[in-house]
Design an enzyme around this catalytic site. Structure first.
Site, PDB file in Angstrom:
ATOM      1  N   ASP A   1      95.514 -57.024 -47.630  1.00 27.09           N
ATOM      2  CA  ASP A   1      95.847 -55.745 -47.939  1.00 27.09           C
ATOM      3  C   ASP A   1      94.938 -56.042 -46.375  1.00 27.09           C
ATOM      4  OD1 ASP A   1      92.729 -56.095 -49.302  1.00 27.09           O
ATOM      5  OD2 ASP A   1      93.855 -57.226 -50.275  1.00 27.09           O
ATOM      6  N   SER A   2      94.668 -54.136 -45.910  1.00 25.48           N
ATOM      7  CA  SER A   2      93.736 -54.392 -44.564  1.00 25.48           C
ATOM      8  C   SER A   2      93.649 -55.591 -44.021  1.00 25.48           C
ATOM      9  CB  SER A   2      91.856 -54.112 -45.768  1.00 25.48           C
ATOM     10  OG  SER A   2      91.150 -54.016 -44.212  1.00 25.48           O
ATOM     11  N   SER A   3      92.262 -56.122 -44.023  1.00 26.21           N
ATOM     12  CA  SER A   3      92.476 -57.589 -42.838  1.00 26.21           C
ATOM     13  C   SER A   3      93.203 -58.871 -43.719  1.00 26.21           C
ATOM     14  CB  SER A   3      90.262 -58.043 -43.103  1.00 26.21           C
ATOM     15  OG  SER A   3      90.206 -58.385 -43.822  1.00 26.21           O
TER      16      SER A   3
END
Length: 330
Positions: A171-173
């Site tokens: 998720d995300s980074s």
């Protein structure tokens, strides 16, 4: 006047994430509390434990195993998810409350084994080294497919892992990390000749110097995705247009090289990163990538909503969608 305490002198800060003092101390300003593993989650029955992949430098992981029905013959074999948490490369953890709750829910819904890699964080560790940590974590998981391959064998993987169904995700980074691991998997062999069945990227952290879609046209270089990357990796070749962060920039390696069979990209309407995620999905489709590519777009939701507010209805809908992706027959 008395001497000034250097530990209180701020050298640099990346708000709202961290502050670096002149004496080298790093103070993290965001993130959720760590929670211990549990051999039987009272709500789901999921078991979790923490293991060490490498001692020096230290790489750890938290493994989540769903509640299994008693068997009298061979142990039940389950898909394996190698997971990379979010947090802008610099906060959160495989042991964080929000990540632990999310993976416990997903493991229950999908009936998979999840191995959440506790990679080292920036700025103490460089961003490329974070990618290396996560690649090493994937290789360690895959080494269980080979007799005697794991330096320290983990019985949950050895007994219950289906090495014909290995996925990576983040998720995300963490989704950015997953992308970079996938590109490496397309170039370099995985232990045991393992081929990744698929990957999902939720709210992937990609950015670039030129705005696209609904991204702000003015002060684009002052948006948080740019500030985080420049702060944590100031020596990146091509800066924010490094292919590690801008995978469809001119001259980036072809996305046809992604080393997996299927790809799911999830975005959210109110997320600043939304249009990058959708463009990434379209770029993969246009690249000649041989696998399946899917996009999921959630109206009215923001970045990482399925983790931060994992019990709300829309979060459970997304978790069910991710579970279906992991369980889909190839």
């Amino acid at each position: 006047m008395g001497s000034i305490c250097t530990s209180k002198e701020v050298e640099r800060e990346l708000l709202p994430f961290l502050r670096i003092y002149k004496d080298g101390k790093i103070e993290r300003l965001s993130g959720t509390p760590y929670v211990p593993p549990c051999l039987e989650d009272p709500k789901t029955g999921v078991a979790s434990k923490d293991i060490t992949i490498r001692e020096d430098p230290l790489i750890r992981a938290r493994i989540h195993l769903p509640k299994l029905e008693p068997v009298h013959e061979r142990p039940e074999k389950l898909p394996i998810l190698v997971y990379f948490h979010g947090g802008g490369f610099c906060i959160e953890s495989a042991f964080s409350l929000v990540e632990h709750r999310y993976l416990t829910t997903l493991v229950t819904e999908a009936k998979i084994i999840a191995v959440s890699i506790e990679y080292r964080l920036a700025p103490e560790c460089s961003v490329p080294t974070i990618y290396d940590d996560c690649w090493e974590g994937l290789q360690w998981v895959a080494s269980h497919s080979v007799d005697g391959g794991a330096a320290t064998e983990e019985p949950w993987l050895a007994d219950h892992g289906d090495f014909h169904r290995i996925f990576v995700a983040g998720d995300s980074s963490g989704a950015n990390i997953a992308h970079n691991v996938l590109m490496r998997a397309g170039r370099d062999p995985i232990v045991g000749g393992i081929k990744l069945s698929g990957a999902y990227l939720t709210h992937p952290y990609f950015w670039g110097s030129e705005p696209i879609g609904s991204e702000p046209k003015t002060d684009h270089d002052k948006e948080l995705p740019r500030l985080v990357w420049d702060f944590l990796y100031p020596t990146a070749k091509d800066g924010i247009d490094s292919p590690m962060m801008n995978p469809f920039v001119t001259g980036a390696p072809s996305l046809a090289g992604l080393g997996c069979g299927r790809l799911l990209v999830s975005v959210a309407e109110k997320d600043l990163l939304r249009d990058r995620g959708l463009k990434y999905c379209e770029a993969v489709k246009a690249s000649g990538f041989k696998g399946e590519v899917e996009a999921v777009d959630f109206e009215g939701e923001d970045h990482a909503f399925h983790i931060v507010t994992f019990e709300k209805e829309s979060a459970l809908v997304l978790i069910k969608r991710l579970a279906a992706f992991l369980n889909k027959s190839c």
